[in-house]
Design a protein around this motif. Structure first.
Motif, PDB file in Angstrom:
ATOM      1  N   HIS A  40      17.004  73.057  20.757  1.00  0.00           N
ATOM      2  CA  HIS A  40      16.847  71.983  19.776  1.00  0.00           C
ATOM      3  C   HIS A  40      16.949  70.626  20.477  1.00  0.00           C
ATOM      4  N   ARG A  41      16.039  69.735  20.187  1.00  0.00           N
ATOM      5  CA  ARG A  41      15.899  68.498  20.959  1.00  0.00           C
ATOM      6  C   ARG A  41      17.183  67.679  21.045  1.00  0.00           C
ATOM      7  N   LYS A  42      17.810  67.407  19.909  1.00  0.00           N
ATOM      8  CA  LYS A  42      19.000  66.547  19.918  1.00  0.00           C
ATOM      9  C   LYS A  42      20.170  67.208  20.636  1.00  0.00           C
ATOM     10  N   TYR A  45      19.643  67.430  24.417  1.00  0.00           N
ATOM     11  CA  TYR A  45      19.934  66.165  25.099  1.00  0.00           C
ATOM     12  C   TYR A  45      21.446  66.019  25.326  1.00  0.00           C
TER      13      TYR A  45
END
Length: 213
Positions: A40-42, A45
């Motif tokens: 998942h992107r968030k 990161y």
């Protein structure tokens, strides 16, 4: 190569633990969920950012997973974060699935057809693949009209292509080969005919010697 070896080592560890606890299915589901979460992107990161403390990352993982996965699966996720192996998680999930399939003598078959198969057709395809591979087949079907008809089945590295598209391509290649061969034969026959009628290739003509002039 190194990435694959590391992923397999972690997969083997969680596999053995799940086998002993009789939680193979649940563990596999958990590990797949963890891999999806790590992608998942968030969150990806946050987990990859070196300036964020490990403690904060662990807190985020616990909040996201504690109520959804087994304690052993959560421990795996935390260990992966602590050792900065987040990018390996999808490989670990894949390796674990392969271990579970091998343990149960199963194989996943991706079956592609031009039109949807009914239950009877699926059963026939499944039986044929099991006879061919010697494994219990878990079928995943997909429709692709571009193959025109027939079936394409992928089982691991093995591809069984009996699609109409493949057979047409094979026929076209066969026709091209035949045409090429027929052309060669045609010219061979023409050369033979010329020779038989008293014609000789220029390179075969004997040049007169000085004595003959």
């Amino acid at each position: 190569m190194l990435k694959g070896a590391i992923a397999r080592r972690y997969a083997e560890a969680i596999f053995e633990l799940a086998r002993k606890q009789s939680t193979l299915d649940r563990t596999l589901e958990d590990v797949k969920e963890i891999a999806a979460l790590f992608a998942h992107r968030k969150l990806a990161y946050l987990l990859r950012e070196p300036k964020i403390s490990v403690k904060r990352k662990e807190t985020a993982i616990r909040q996201a997973l504690a109520s959804r996965v087994l304690p052993t699966s959560l421990n795996l996720a935390l260990l992966i974060v602590q050792r900065e192996l987040v990018d390996y998680m999808q490989n670990i999930a894949t390796e674990l699935e392969n271990l579970v399939l091998d343990y149960r003598n199963q194989a996943v078959a991706e079956v592609i057809t031009a039109a949807p198969l009914d239950e009877k057709q699926q059963a026939l395809v499944k039986k044929a693949l099991e006879r061919s591979t010697g494994k219990n087949i878990v079928m995943q079907t997909r429709v692709d009209p571009s193959i025109l008809g027939g079936i394409v089945a992928r089982v691991g590295d093995q591809v069984i292509d009996s699609s109409v598209r493949y057979r047409l391509a094979a026929l076209q290649q066969n026709l091209l080969t035949k045409v090429s061969s027929a052309t060669t034969d045609f010219f061979s026959e023409e050369l033979d005919a010329l020779s038989n009628n008293g014609y000789t290739a220029a390179s075969d003509v004997t040049q007169p010697t000085q004595a003959q002039v």
